[in-house]
Motif scaffolding. Sequence first.
Motif, PDB file in Angstrom:
ATOM      1  N   GLY A  51      31.266  29.222  38.936  1.00  0.00           N
ATOM      2  CA  GLY A  51      31.110  29.326  37.480  1.00  0.00           C
ATOM      3  C   GLY A  51      30.773  30.719  36.974  1.00  0.00           C
ATOM      4  O   GLY A  51      30.166  30.865  35.927  1.00  0.00           O
ATOM      5  N   ARG A  52      31.130  31.753  37.740  1.00  0.00           N
ATOM      6  CA  ARG A  52      30.804  33.113  37.279  1.00  0.00           C
ATOM      7  C   ARG A  52      32.057  33.959  37.088  1.00  0.00           C
ATOM      8  O   ARG A  52      33.102  33.694  37.653  1.00  0.00           O
ATOM      9  N   ALA A  53      31.864  35.006  36.338  1.00  0.00           N
ATOM     10  CA  ALA A  53      32.949  35.961  36.117  1.00  0.00           C
ATOM     11  C   ALA A  53      32.938  37.008  37.226  1.00  0.00           C
ATOM     12  O   ALA A  53      32.005  37.088  38.009  1.00  0.00           O
ATOM     13  N   GLY A  54      33.967  37.826  37.269  1.00  0.00           N
ATOM     14  CA  GLY A  54      34.005  38.933  38.223  1.00  0.00           C
ATOM     15  C   GLY A  54      34.387  38.483  39.620  1.00  0.00           C
ATOM     16  O   GLY A  54      35.075  37.482  39.797  1.00  0.00           O
ATOM     17  N   ALA A  55      33.951  39.236  40.612  1.00  0.00           N
ATOM     18  CA  ALA A  55      34.345  38.966  41.998  1.00  0.00           C
ATOM     19  C   ALA A  55      33.113  38.792  42.879  1.00  0.00           C
ATOM     20  O   ALA A  55      32.212  39.621  42.842  1.00  0.00           O
ATOM     21  N   MET A  56      33.140  37.706  43.655  1.00  0.00           N
ATOM     22  CA  MET A  56      32.029  37.454  44.592  1.00  0.00           C
ATOM     23  C   MET A  56      32.599  37.561  46.006  1.00  0.00           C
ATOM     24  O   MET A  56      33.285  36.664  46.477  1.00  0.00           O
ATOM     25  N   TYR A  57      32.335  38.682  46.634  1.00  0.00           N
ATOM     26  CA  TYR A  57      32.857  38.870  47.991  1.00  0.00           C
ATOM     27  C   TYR A  57      32.117  37.951  48.963  1.00  0.00           C
ATOM     28  O   TYR A  57      30.929  37.680  48.779  1.00  0.00           O
ATOM     29  N   PRO A  58      32.827  37.489  50.008  1.00  0.00           N
ATOM     30  CA  PRO A  58      32.193  36.552  50.948  1.00  0.00           C
ATOM     31  C   PRO A  58      31.224  37.266  51.882  1.00  0.00           C
ATOM     32  O   PRO A  58      31.434  38.446  52.200  1.00  0.00           O
ATOM     33  N   TRP A  59      30.221  36.561  52.310  1.00  0.00           N
ATOM     34  CA  TRP A  59      29.294  37.152  53.283  1.00  0.00           C
ATOM     35  C   TRP A  59      30.029  37.452  54.585  1.00  0.00           C
ATOM     36  O   TRP A  59      29.864  38.499  55.173  1.00  0.00           O
TER      37      TRP A  59
ATOM     38  N   GLY B  99      39.708  51.244  43.563  1.00  0.00           N
ATOM     39  CA  GLY B  99      38.248  51.364  43.558  1.00  0.00           C
ATOM     40  C   GLY B  99      37.672  50.813  42.266  1.00  0.00           C
ATOM     41  O   GLY B  99      36.703  50.049  42.269  1.00  0.00           O
ATOM     42  N   ALA B 100      38.302  51.185  41.148  1.00  0.00           N
ATOM     43  CA  ALA B 100      37.808  50.729  39.842  1.00  0.00           C
ATOM     44  C   ALA B 100      37.920  49.210  39.729  1.00  0.00           C
ATOM     45  O   ALA B 100      37.011  48.548  39.229  1.00  0.00           O
ATOM     46  N   ASP B 101      39.037  48.651  40.201  1.00  0.00           N
ATOM     47  CA  ASP B 101      39.188  47.185  40.158  1.00  0.00           C
ATOM     48  C   ASP B 101      37.986  46.517  40.810  1.00  0.00           C
ATOM     49  O   ASP B 101      37.389  45.591  40.262  1.00  0.00           O
ATOM     50  N   MET B 102      37.650  46.998  42.002  1.00  0.00           N
ATOM     51  CA  MET B 102      36.571  46.339  42.749  1.00  0.00           C
ATOM     52  C   MET B 102      35.222  46.575  42.081  1.00  0.00           C
ATOM     53  O   MET B 102      34.442  45.648  41.867  1.00  0.00           O
ATOM     54  N   LEU B 103      34.982  47.837  41.750  1.00  0.00           N
ATOM     55  CA  LEU B 103      33.687  48.187  41.172  1.00  0.00           C
ATOM     56  C   LEU B 103      33.425  47.397  39.885  1.00  0.00           C
ATOM     57  O   LEU B 103      32.345  46.825  39.685  1.00  0.00           O
TER      58      LEU B 103
ATOM     59  N   CYS C 128      44.026  54.857  31.547  1.00  0.00           N
ATOM     60  CA  CYS C 128      43.523  54.145  32.746  1.00  0.00           C
ATOM     61  C   CYS C 128      42.511  53.097  32.324  1.00  0.00           C
ATOM     62  O   CYS C 128      42.506  51.965  32.795  1.00  0.00           O
ATOM     63  N   ARG C 129      41.645  53.500  31.426  1.00  0.00           N
ATOM     64  CA  ARG C 129      40.550  52.641  30.984  1.00  0.00           C
ATOM     65  C   ARG C 129      41.113  51.394  30.287  1.00  0.00           C
ATOM     66  O   ARG C 129      40.677  50.269  30.543  1.00  0.00           O
ATOM     67  N   ARG C 130      42.112  51.632  29.429  1.00  0.00           N
ATOM     68  CA  ARG C 130      42.704  50.500  28.703  1.00  0.00           C
ATOM     69  C   ARG C 130      43.385  49.537  29.685  1.00  0.00           C
ATOM     70  O   ARG C 130      43.172  48.328  29.650  1.00  0.00           O
TER      71      ARG C 130
ATOM     72  N   GLU D 238      42.365  45.608  30.609  1.00  0.00           N
ATOM     73  CA  GLU D 238      43.291  44.473  30.493  1.00  0.00           C
ATOM     74  C   GLU D 238      43.421  43.753  31.832  1.00  0.00           C
ATOM     75  O   GLU D 238      43.395  42.536  31.902  1.00  0.00           O
ATOM     76  N   ARG D 239      43.507  44.573  32.882  1.00  0.00           N
ATOM     77  CA  ARG D 239      43.713  43.983  34.214  1.00  0.00           C
ATOM     78  C   ARG D 239      42.515  43.157  34.653  1.00  0.00           C
ATOM     79  O   ARG D 239      42.646  42.115  35.262  1.00  0.00           O
ATOM     80  N   THR D 240      41.325  43.649  34.370  1.00  0.00           N
ATOM     81  CA  THR D 240      40.132  42.958  34.869  1.00  0.00           C
ATOM     82  C   THR D 240      39.538  42.009  33.827  1.00  0.00           C
ATOM     83  O   THR D 240      38.515  41.386  34.080  1.00  0.00           O
ATOM     84  N   GLY D 241      40.169  41.915  32.662  1.00  0.00           N
ATOM     85  CA  GLY D 241      39.688  40.991  31.623  1.00  0.00           C
ATOM     86  C   GLY D 241      38.333  41.400  31.056  1.00  0.00           C
ATOM     87  O   GLY D 241      37.522  40.552  30.670  1.00  0.00           O
ATOM     88  N   LEU D 242      38.101  42.689  31.005  1.00  0.00           N
ATOM     89  CA  LEU D 242      36.811  43.193  30.533  1.00  0.00           C
ATOM     90  C   LEU D 242      36.760  43.146  29.008  1.00  0.00           C
ATOM     91  O   LEU D 242      37.640  43.690  28.346  1.00  0.00           O
TER      92      LEU D 242
END
Length: 797
Positions: free
Chosen positions: A385-393, A451-455, A526-528, A532-536
């Motif tokens: 139920g969260r936004a963004g990316a949750m990397y696996p342990w 890098g930006a996608d992940m960060l 780049c910022r725009r 759009e890509r990350t739904g920010l």
Amino acid sequence: MTDEVWQYEGYEPAQERVRESLCTLGNGYFATRGAAPECTADAVHYPGTYAAGCYNRLTSTVAGREVENEDLVNLPNWLPLRFRTDGGTWFTPDGTELLSHCQSLDLRAGVLERESRYTDVAGRTLRVRQLRLVHMADPHLAALRTEFTAEGWSGELEVESALDATVSNTGVERYRALNSLHLTDTEAGAANPDTIWLRCRTTASDLRIGMAARIATPEAAIEVCNEEWRAVQRFRLRLRPGHSATVDKTVALHTSHDPAIADPLGAAVDRVSHAPDFPTLLDTHRMAWQHLWQKAELTVPGDAGRILRLHLFHVLQTLSPHTADLDVGVPARGLHGEAYRGHVFWDELFVLPYLNLHFPEVSRALLTYRHRRLGAARDAARAVGRAGAMYPWQSGSDGREETQEMHLNPRSGRWLPDHSRLQHHVGSAVAYNVWRYWEASGDTDFLHTKGADMLLEIAQFWADSATYDESLRRYRIRGVVGPDEYHDAYPDAKEPGLDDNAYTNVTAAWVLERALELLRTLPEPCRRELAERTGLDTDAPARWEDISRELYVPFHSGVISQFKGYEELAALDWERYRARYGDIRRLDRILEAEGDTVNRYQASKQADVLMLGHLFSPGELRGLFARLGHPLDDEIWSRTVDYYLRRTSHGSTLSGLVHGWVLARAKRADAWEYVQEALKGDVADLQGGTTGEGIHLGAMAGTLDLVQRGLTGLETRGGALWLDPVPLPELSEYGFTIRYRGHWGVRLHMRPGRLSVRVPDSDRAPIDIELPGRTVSVAPGESCELALPHHWQPRSS
Ligand code: BGC
């Protein structure tokens, strides 16, 4: 034993597994344990061959539950080569006939040499010398040269060479109850009498494997005697006193992951058929190693230097320039064994900072492994139920959560739920590595894209994980596990997870701050595109700003609390447990076997709060805490260090490393004790039997980085090299070269009170070096020698 040769004299069955791990040979593409070719897997020996990123999934039933695990697959064994005289029993080191045995690992050349002398029932002595390599220039090749010498007799020796697919993943005792048969559809064949082959595939991932072996022998006629799961060649050698008969086995391995091949088997047969002879292979292999050593030069005198060189050797064998062509992450236990199933943890946090300054292209590939799995991390966040990316342990082939659901306590024999997947701080490790990689390499293309996608997505996950608590007037992140895996729940709580883990919150704040910095500095198009890509959404930055300043960091008694409520846990009677059990590193297992739980106590497995002192320089850490509204002075930090030192059992090899680093940075005399623990973790198998299951790559790379960044205070920010050396009297002289922003081979050398820097000749710009209170600029082709102030004296603890 020299600095460059790691030697084991005599045969000690109890030590064999550790030696097999430490004598593993690899090239980043695949690795093979240092097992004796005449032995199959049994209680003493465990031959294992693992190719980076080659996983398979199996279902097993444990404690009445069906569980799925993905493992790095033990591939067919290419080593088998056994021999006997006159139809007698095959020689093995476990027979009574072994007269002498010596094994040496030549780190410079990447060659494992073994010399054994056997006596047969008729009293005849046979000397066997073997040289083994896993080729560093052609990553699909390996070779084994065997020289047989009859000492004072003539006669026949029967030799059998094989490729053996009767292998399974049984290298870790604790996993024995689990399914371990990963290979199926095996077929053995021969291209001609000299060249046999084997093909098979993994049961679920359908990874196809092709292996071929070519034998070169002086006189013998080779007979192919294939079995269903083994490709076998037999031949007889005529031995004469004083003459050696040499047998060369050259092996090729391909899998269906490989690019530029039609099929793995065809490629393996083709490659082995065209491979040059052993001396040529040895030459090209040596040369490839020589080039590697040049890029990773490290000179540290004494015993520490010897161990560091071994660590470097294993890091380079697991993550070599070939890794840059693969889709793989950092396997916590190398390609050296089956512990942790070849999974990728936060341990890359201890590895990439070292690689960034030598093999940035490898770091980039390892980060790209994470980027390819960003979709899976996004799905994982959505699933909770969260936004963004949750990397696996724990990550494996496709980036889903691979942490086991149950783990076995070998002391109690009980299977227990494993909640370590709540270590969401792994996301911060990915973000940290993205940022440090960029700082060291200046690779803005990567930072502004992958890098930006992940960060940004990791930042989004943290922002969405933080909930505002009106009574505390702070944001909180609840229900997590910090780096200290002993604490995964409050005592008597129904649900796992802890609230306000200081490490998680401070690193989350750092990630949010970096994401904001990136957004500020990104070129507008780049910022725009990124937004759009990350739904920010447009108000995200303001929210992040707020959260990054208002995350809750608990304190008690003037120290940072590991998590909210840590101080309310019971005090452990450490002396009683030490007196009773001796080694209490795995206190969690001891307490569980007693019917208790470590969750009740102020006892940590490894550095948790103190990890902050490993990741951030004192200035950065002060800045981070100040932004969070807490002054952090030396006194608070020093009290915090003492507090957790007394409450940590060091049940992970990472713990000694982090403590050694933090204490050295604090100029404390007890630093060396912990540094030694980190240095000896694998060579002395300090975690009681774990080295035989694979090396601890994070701790190995971490010790290299301890010299490179920990002791020198080296940072790569703002386009300059920052240095703030701290003394470690037991390791007061050392030197290394780094690759920094296009300068190859920048050499730093430290002696007590002096630091010298040499920049190799090139047409690049000078390097700015920032020392406390001083800036110097060193032009290509120049060196400079700097005196270090006297106040760099160690403090007593
Ligand atoms: C440590 C973790 C580490 C893992 C893999 C565990 O014992 O507690 O921090 O990531 O091993 O090396």
